[in-house]
Design a protein around this motif. Structure first.
Motif, mmCIF file in Angstrom:
data_model
loop_
_atom_site.group_PDB
_atom_site.id
_atom_site.type_symbol
_atom_site.label_atom_id
_atom_site.label_comp_id
_atom_site.label_asym_id
_atom_site.label_seq_id
_atom_site.Cartn_x
_atom_site.Cartn_y
_atom_site.Cartn_z
ATOM 1 N N ASP A 1 0.919 -1.254 -0.073
ATOM 2 C CA ASP A 1 -0.004 -0.083 -0.121
ATOM 3 C C ASP A 1 0.977 1.258 -0.155
ATOM 4 O O ASP A 1 0.666 2.324 -0.952
ATOM 5 C CB ASP A 1 -0.930 -0.050 1.236
ATOM 6 N N SER A 2 1.947 1.349 0.923
ATOM 7 C CA SER A 2 2.792 2.352 1.046
ATOM 8 C C SER A 2 3.753 2.338 -0.172
ATOM 9 O O SER A 2 4.534 3.332 -0.192
ATOM 10 C CB SER A 2 3.276 2.582 2.378
ATOM 11 N N GLY A 3 4.248 1.188 -0.727
ATOM 12 C CA GLY A 3 5.352 1.229 -1.801
ATOM 13 C C GLY A 3 6.653 1.180 -1.063
ATOM 14 O O GLY A 3 7.413 1.731 -1.653
ATOM 15 N N PHE A 4 6.783 0.362 0.093
ATOM 16 C CA PHE A 4 8.002 0.520 0.849
ATOM 17 C C PHE A 4 8.296 -0.834 1.006
ATOM 18 O O PHE A 4 7.530 -1.748 1.390
ATOM 19 C CB PHE A 4 7.873 1.389 2.209
ATOM 20 N N ALA A 5 9.760 -1.348 1.058
ATOM 21 C CA ALA A 5 10.205 -2.658 1.288
ATOM 22 C C ALA A 5 11.390 -2.531 2.060
ATOM 23 O O ALA A 5 12.314 -1.527 1.918
ATOM 24 C CB ALA A 5 10.361 -3.198 0.032
ATOM 25 N N VAL A 6 11.545 -3.359 3.026
ATOM 26 C CA VAL A 6 12.780 -3.736 3.678
ATOM 27 C C VAL A 6 13.581 -5.019 3.725
ATOM 28 O O VAL A 6 12.619 -6.065 3.555
ATOM 29 C CB VAL A 6 12.930 -3.174 5.074
ATOM 30 N N ASP A 7 14.758 -5.369 3.725
ATOM 31 C CA ASP A 7 15.340 -6.552 3.414
ATOM 32 C C ASP A 7 16.439 -6.855 4.084
ATOM 33 O O ASP A 7 17.278 -5.784 4.476
ATOM 34 C CB ASP A 7 15.472 -6.879 1.902
ATOM 35 N N VAL A 8 16.759 -7.957 4.572
ATOM 36 C CA VAL A 8 18.180 -8.167 5.081
ATOM 37 C C VAL A 8 18.651 -9.581 4.483
ATOM 38 O O VAL A 8 17.762 -10.482 4.327
ATOM 39 C CB VAL A 8 18.156 -8.480 6.720
ATOM 40 N N SER A 9 19.859 -9.778 4.386
ATOM 41 C CA SER A 9 20.286 -10.861 3.648
ATOM 42 C C SER A 9 21.741 -11.402 4.191
ATOM 43 O O SER A 9 22.342 -10.476 4.776
ATOM 44 C CB SER A 9 20.560 -10.858 2.242
ATOM 45 N N PHE A 10 22.203 -12.522 4.103
ATOM 46 C CA PHE A 10 23.544 -13.066 4.627
ATOM 47 C C PHE A 10 24.146 -14.108 3.625
ATOM 48 O O PHE A 10 23.170 -14.713 2.950
ATOM 49 C CB PHE A 10 23.516 -13.553 5.925
ATOM 50 N N ARG A 11 25.409 -14.279 3.441
ATOM 51 C CA ARG A 11 26.159 -15.295 2.988
ATOM 52 C C ARG A 11 27.164 -15.670 3.792
ATOM 53 O O ARG A 11 27.921 -14.859 4.428
ATOM 54 C CB ARG A 11 26.636 -14.985 1.455
ATOM 55 N N GLN A 12 27.318 -17.081 4.000
ATOM 56 C CA GLN A 12 28.371 -17.709 4.898
ATOM 57 C C GLN A 12 28.955 -18.819 4.182
ATOM 58 O O GLN A 12 28.408 -19.723 3.448
ATOM 59 C CB GLN A 12 27.548 -18.334 6.101
ATOM 60 N N ARG A 13 30.470 -18.453 4.019
ATOM 61 C CA ARG A 13 31.171 -19.654 3.376
ATOM 62 C C ARG A 13 31.480 -20.767 4.598
ATOM 63 O O ARG A 13 31.764 -20.218 5.523
ATOM 64 C CB ARG A 13 32.634 -19.114 2.998
ATOM 65 N N VAL A 14 31.347 -21.942 4.106
ATOM 66 C CA VAL A 14 31.384 -22.913 4.987
ATOM 67 C C VAL A 14 32.435 -23.853 4.617
ATOM 68 O O VAL A 14 32.728 -24.859 5.394
ATOM 69 C CB VAL A 14 29.895 -23.829 5.079
ATOM 70 N N SER A 15 33.247 -23.647 3.660
ATOM 71 C CA SER A 15 34.424 -24.447 3.539
ATOM 72 C C SER A 15 35.368 -23.530 2.796
ATOM 73 O O SER A 15 35.191 -22.452 2.311
ATOM 74 C CB SER A 15 33.984 -25.742 2.710
ATOM 75 N N SER A 16 36.804 -24.048 3.206
ATOM 76 C CA SER A 16 37.922 -23.191 2.496
ATOM 77 C C SER A 16 37.888 -21.889 2.833
ATOM 78 O O SER A 16 38.033 -20.773 2.328
ATOM 79 C CB SER A 16 37.772 -23.260 0.709
#
Length: 358
Positions: free
Chosen positions: A321-336
């Motif tokens: 309705d207000s045309g607004f968005a918020v996001d959080v993201s992550f990336r984790q290396r699990v080897s090397s």
């Protein structure tokens, strides 16, 4: 924010200095393809389905496949190299029915850690430097244009200007006057250039196709005028399928043609000849939107140069309705090696915002 780990270390040390790396820490990251808010949480995918701000970073053709105005920004933190990344962009595919336009700016500041050697003259290498402060800075801006050809095909391109700096600050004990005179990379302030890319211009060309409802294909060539390790030539291929407005699946492959170089001819500690190594990154991801407002994202990424496996995820909220968005993201290396990337972003959407829109 463009590739990060032993690849950058090896290239900075071997390609720029022509020697093997000394005490190189795996924290340093090479220049990797910059991805956006949703893509990071979905295994660096979405080249077939990126739209608006994300399209400028992944595939400019995506600007032409949706009707929307968007302003977006995000901040990303990479650990342990303390990499800070800022992005701001604006795009419009509503005002003109024949083409879509977008503008973006990226800023990068990072303090990677790796070792290198200084020359004493000729082929002799006498100084090993392990713990000198290293700073990597970058500015990149671009303009993107996409032309939709019907409702199922779009062709796009981006023109980009960039400046990247990678320098180490040496103490007077590490670089005495004689050493400074012998190694031209050391300036009067005892700062050594480890492979900066000055003011350069490059470009991307991409296409996006929807052969039938729900199925998406994207192909993009990035940095087709390459500039060192910061702006290597990349070929990205993406597939995607959306099940209405609730579920989205994507898989991408990115081939790096010019960003990795290895030594092919060594004489003692000096590299006489380098060869380019083609590397591949493969990712897959999914996005599930709950109640049309809360997208949940999961992804996986494999980098064959690092032999590194990564897991990623993200969460968002879209107020249509207000045309607004918020996001959080992550990336984790699990080897090397260990590496963590965190991202926080906001989007302002107008004219056709949706839960799985970009």
């Amino acid at each position: 924010m463009r590739r990060h780990g032993s690849s950058f270390v090896r290239r900075a040390c071997m390609w720029l200095f022509g020697v093997s790396c000394v005490a190189c820490a795996p924290q340093a990251y090479a220049a990797e393809p910059v991805v956006g808010i949703r893509s990071l949480g979905m295994g660096d995918t979405l080249r077939a389905m990126a739209s608006q701000s994300e399209a400028m970073l992944l595939n400019p053709a995506g600007l032409g496949l949706s009707k929307q105005f968007q302003a977006s920004g995000f901040y990303s933190l990479r650990l342990p190299s303390l990499g800070h990344f800022l992005h701001a962009s604006i795009s419009d595919s509503v005002t003109n029915r024949y083409f879509a336009l977008g503008l973006y700016y990226n800023y990068l500041h990072e303090t990677p850690r790796f070792g290198f050697r200084l020359r004493a003259g000729g082929d002799e290498l006498v100084q090993k430097v392990v713990d000198a402060p290293i700073v990597r800075d970058g500015h990149e801006s671009g303009a993107s244009l996409a032309i939709p050809l019907g409702e199922r095909f779009s062709l796009g391109g981006s023109l980009k200007y960039a400046y990247y700096s990678l320098r180490a600050q040496l103490g007077s004990d590490i670089a005495p006057p004689a050493q400074t005179a012998a190694d031209s990379r050391i300036d009067r302030e005892n700062s050594v250039d480890l492979g900066s890319v000055g003011s350069v211009v490059t470009f991307d060309i991409g296409l996006a196709l929807r052969p039938f409802a729900g199925f998406h294909v994207g192909v993009v060539g990035q940095n087709l005028w390459p500039h060192g390790v910061e702006l290597p030539t990349l070929l990205g291929i993406g597939l995607g399928y959306d099940f209405g407005n609730r579920l989205l699946l994507a898989a991408d492959t990115v081939i790096d043609f010019t960003g990795h170089e290895t030594c092919a001819d060594m004489t003692f500690a000096t590299c006489n000849e380098t060869t380019r190594q083609t590397t591949v990154r493969v990712g897959a991801g999914a996005e599930w939107t709950i109640a049309g407002k809360v997208p949940v994202r999961l992804g996986y990424l494999y980098d064959d140069f690092l032999r590194g496996h990564h897991v990623s995820g993200g969460l968002g909220y879209v107020a249509q309705d207000s045309g607004f968005a918020v996001d959080v993201s992550f990336r984790q290396r699990v080897s090397s090696g260990a590496e963590t990337v965190l991202l926080f972003g906001i989007r302002i959407l107008r004219d056709g915002a949706s839960g799985n829109g970009n």
